[in-house]
Design a protein around this motif. Sequence first.
Motif, PDB file in Angstrom:
ATOM      1  N   ALA A   4       4.023   9.460  -2.148  1.00 14.59           N
ATOM      2  CA  ALA A   4       2.995   8.432  -1.999  1.00 14.59           C
ATOM      3  C   ALA A   4       2.698   7.758  -3.339  1.00 14.59           C
ATOM      4  CB  ALA A   4       1.716   9.045  -1.420  1.00 14.59           C
TER       5      ALA A   4
ATOM      6  N   SER B   7       3.300   3.940  -4.299  1.00 14.99           N
ATOM      7  CA  SER B   7       2.179   3.150  -4.789  1.00 14.99           C
ATOM      8  C   SER B   7       2.523   2.471  -6.107  1.00 14.99           C
ATOM      9  CB  SER B   7       0.953   4.058  -4.974  1.00 14.99           C
ATOM     10  OG  SER B   7      -0.117   3.343  -5.535  1.00 14.99           O
ATOM     11  N   ARG B   8       3.217   3.213  -7.003  1.00 14.19           N
ATOM     12  CA  ARG B   8       3.594   2.641  -8.291  1.00 14.19           C
ATOM     13  C   ARG B   8       4.586   1.509  -8.122  1.00 14.19           C
ATOM     14  NH1 ARG B   8       4.326   7.802 -12.429  1.00 14.19           N
ATOM     15  NH2 ARG B   8       2.104   8.300 -12.634  1.00 14.19           N
TER      16      ARG B   8
ATOM     17  N   SER C 225       4.905  -0.353  -5.555  1.00 16.46           N
ATOM     18  CA  SER C 225       4.163  -1.480  -4.993  1.00 16.46           C
ATOM     19  C   SER C 225       3.355  -2.179  -6.073  1.00 16.46           C
ATOM     20  CB  SER C 225       3.233  -0.989  -3.885  1.00 16.46           C
ATOM     21  OG  SER C 225       2.447  -2.034  -3.375  1.00 16.46           O
ATOM     22  N   SER C 226       2.755  -1.367  -6.997  1.00 10.61           N
ATOM     23  CA  SER C 226       1.970  -1.940  -8.074  1.00 10.61           C
ATOM     24  C   SER C 226       2.850  -2.758  -9.021  1.00 10.61           C
ATOM     25  CB  SER C 226       1.267  -0.823  -8.848  1.00 10.61           C
ATOM     26  OG  SER C 226       0.552  -1.333  -9.943  1.00 10.61           O
TER      27      SER C 226
END
Length: 241
Positions: A32, A36-37, A39-40
């Motif tokens: 996850a 998330s990274r 996506s960031s």
Amino acid sequence: MTELTIDKLWEILPIISGVVAVFATAITIMTAVLISRRSSYYNDALKKVELSAVRSSLEAEIARLNRELVFTNERFQEVNHLVLSGQRRVGVNRSAKQPTPFLEQFGITEQDLEVDDKLIFVLTPFASEESEVFRAIADACREEGFLAVRGDEQKVQGDILTHVIKQICKAKLIVANVGSRNPNVFYELGLAQALGKQTLLVAQHESHVPFDLQSMRVVFFDNPGELHKLLPNVMLRVMAG
């Protein structure tokens, strides 16, 4: 012996199950976090692209509006009467060897005033429509053994104006693309002249140059290719003088 081993296995089975559950949870969390990274990073890259596109569009629009606003000498004088008045009143100190109070506020040191004989700093709008002109200048300088740079080519931490002033101080020659009558270019050109730097102006048409600058050294060109051919001889004469 076999029964004892099986019994022990049954005893430690809950522990093994717990460990597996912990590892599974850890893997899930790590996955996850990685997602998330990514996506960031993607969102940050997308924002940079969008901001770059917006800046390019705004620069082009500002250049167009500047041309319309100050196209004639009369309109240029009307819009810039305070600046022109200040230029007539302020003298140029060409003998300064130490940072002035103005330069000190930007952290300029004596080392920053040491001229790099191979550095040519180009004052130009960052609009994409001016990129070919900058490439022509950079190519012409490189062929003569010089390095031409502009203010946005390097990643700068802090105030961009400080970086620009340092580059102006260190440059052997300042080449200013004044064709679009960009306010930033004029401001930086004024700083360069106040510091006593050798300057050379380029513009695609004589009507694009404000009347108070037309008496200076200006290279007029029809297209970037012609500028590439004309610039070396004029540039070398300016630096020799």
